[in-house]
Design an enzyme around this catalytic site. Structure first.
Site, PDB file in Angstrom:
ATOM      1  N   MET A  37      13.430  68.359 -10.854  1.00 40.86           N
ATOM      2  CA  MET A  37      13.531  68.608 -12.291  1.00 40.86           C
ATOM      3  C   MET A  37      12.577  67.706 -13.070  1.00 40.86           C
ATOM      4  SD  MET A  37      17.521  69.432 -13.213  1.00 40.86           S
ATOM      5  CE  MET A  37      18.204  67.926 -12.512  1.00 40.86           C
ATOM      6  N   HIS A  38      12.407  66.479 -12.618  1.00 38.71           N
ATOM      7  CA  HIS A  38      11.461  65.580 -13.280  1.00 38.71           C
ATOM      8  C   HIS A  38      10.033  66.109 -13.211  1.00 38.71           C
ATOM      9  CE1 HIS A  38      13.924  61.572 -13.493  1.00 38.71           C
ATOM     10  NE2 HIS A  38      14.410  62.533 -14.245  1.00 38.71           N
ATOM     11  N   GLN A  39       9.711  66.764 -12.108  1.00 36.72           N
ATOM     12  CA  GLN A  39       8.369  67.345 -12.005  1.00 36.72           C
ATOM     13  C   GLN A  39       8.133  68.403 -13.080  1.00 36.72           C
ATOM     14  OE1 GLN A  39       5.820  66.420  -9.958  1.00 36.72           O
ATOM     15  NE2 GLN A  39       7.157  64.734  -9.368  1.00 36.72           N
ATOM     16  N   THR A  68      14.983  65.333 -17.949  1.00 37.06           N
ATOM     17  CA  THR A  68      16.291  65.539 -17.346  1.00 37.06           C
ATOM     18  C   THR A  68      16.774  64.256 -16.654  1.00 37.06           C
ATOM     19  OG1 THR A  68      15.079  66.506 -15.486  1.00 37.06           O
ATOM     20  CG2 THR A  68      16.113  68.034 -17.046  1.00 37.06           C
TER      21      THR A  68
END
Length: 247
Positions: free
Chosen positions: A227-229, A135
């Site tokens: 979101m990156h996680q 994302t």
């Protein structure tokens, strides 16, 4: 040659040129540190009234480099470790981005944080994060819809496709879209108009105009990191970074 050059084009006007020809102005560790240092220098220039941020030849900035993306995939830090993405927004004096060349991913987004934006007809602009399966970051989920318009901004973020400046002009973007060789001269011309005004007035007006952006940006950065996680650590993302990067 240094990867950035900071020069006074005229009284009160600074031109910051990204010129890492080897890495096409990607955000290598060297470029990141150089930009952070340059904006610290700008902050200390008490006579400066406006900054023009530009690139070289057909490149403005190509965003995160492959090694940095792979480190993020492995969980080594996140893009919010530094304030690279918001340097133009945080800068006290107005910043004009003269994106005479291609703006890719975070390299395009960093230009959108400027107070005024100039694009070139020939160049490619893309928010290509989802091309690699993760994302968007760098404040893109806030700044791209804000500056490009909600419908086009969401389209750019979700499809991750390339857009020529001429197409963006036809889509009605609210920026000047010019032949490449006219982008920097027109940006400097706009800078001259700003430099006619008192520095205190420019700073005061910018503080007012971008107050909402400065207030809201942290919540978007926090959401993007979250979101990156969820999205950055997929095996498919690593495969795409290795196979598609630079294409």
């Amino acid at each position: 040659m240094a990867v950035v050059d900071l020069a006074e084009a005229a009284p009160g006007i600074l031109v910051l040129t990204m010129q890492d020809r080897v890495n096409k102005n990607a955000f290598t560790d060297e470029m990141t540190l150089a930009l952070l240092d340059a904006f610290e220098t700008i902050a200390a220039e008490e006579q400066a009234k406006v900054v023009v941020l530009t690139g070289f030849d057909s490149y403005f900035s190509t965003g995160g480099d492959q090694s940095a993306l792979l480190r993020l995939h492995e969980g080594e830090g996140n893009f919010a470790t530094t304030s690279l993405y918001s340097l133009a927004l945080d800068c006290r004096i107005p910043v004009i981005s003269a994106m005479q060349g291609h703006g890719i991913g975070g390299g395009f987004v960093i230009g959108l944080f400027a107070d005024m934006v100039f694009l070139s007809r020939e160049s490619v602009y893309t928010t290509n994060f989802m091309k690699y399966g993760f994302t968007p970051g760098m404040g893109a989920t806030y700044m791209v819809p804000l500056k490009m318009g909600t419908a086009l901004g969401h389209e750019m973020l979700m499809t991750a496709r390339n857009y020529r400046g001429e197409e963006l002009k036809q889509r009605g973007v609210p920026f000047a879209v010019l032949p490449r060789d006219q982008v920097l001269p027109e940006a400097v011309k706009a800078a001259r108009q700003l430099a006619e005004k008192p520095r205190v007035s420019l700073i005061t007006l910018k503080d007012h105009l971008v107050a909402e952006q400065r207030r809201r940006l942290p919540e978007f950065i926090q959401a993007e990191v979250a979101m990156h996680q969820k999205t950055f650590h997929q095996d498919e993302v690593k495969e795409k970074i290795l196979s598609l990067f630079g294409r």
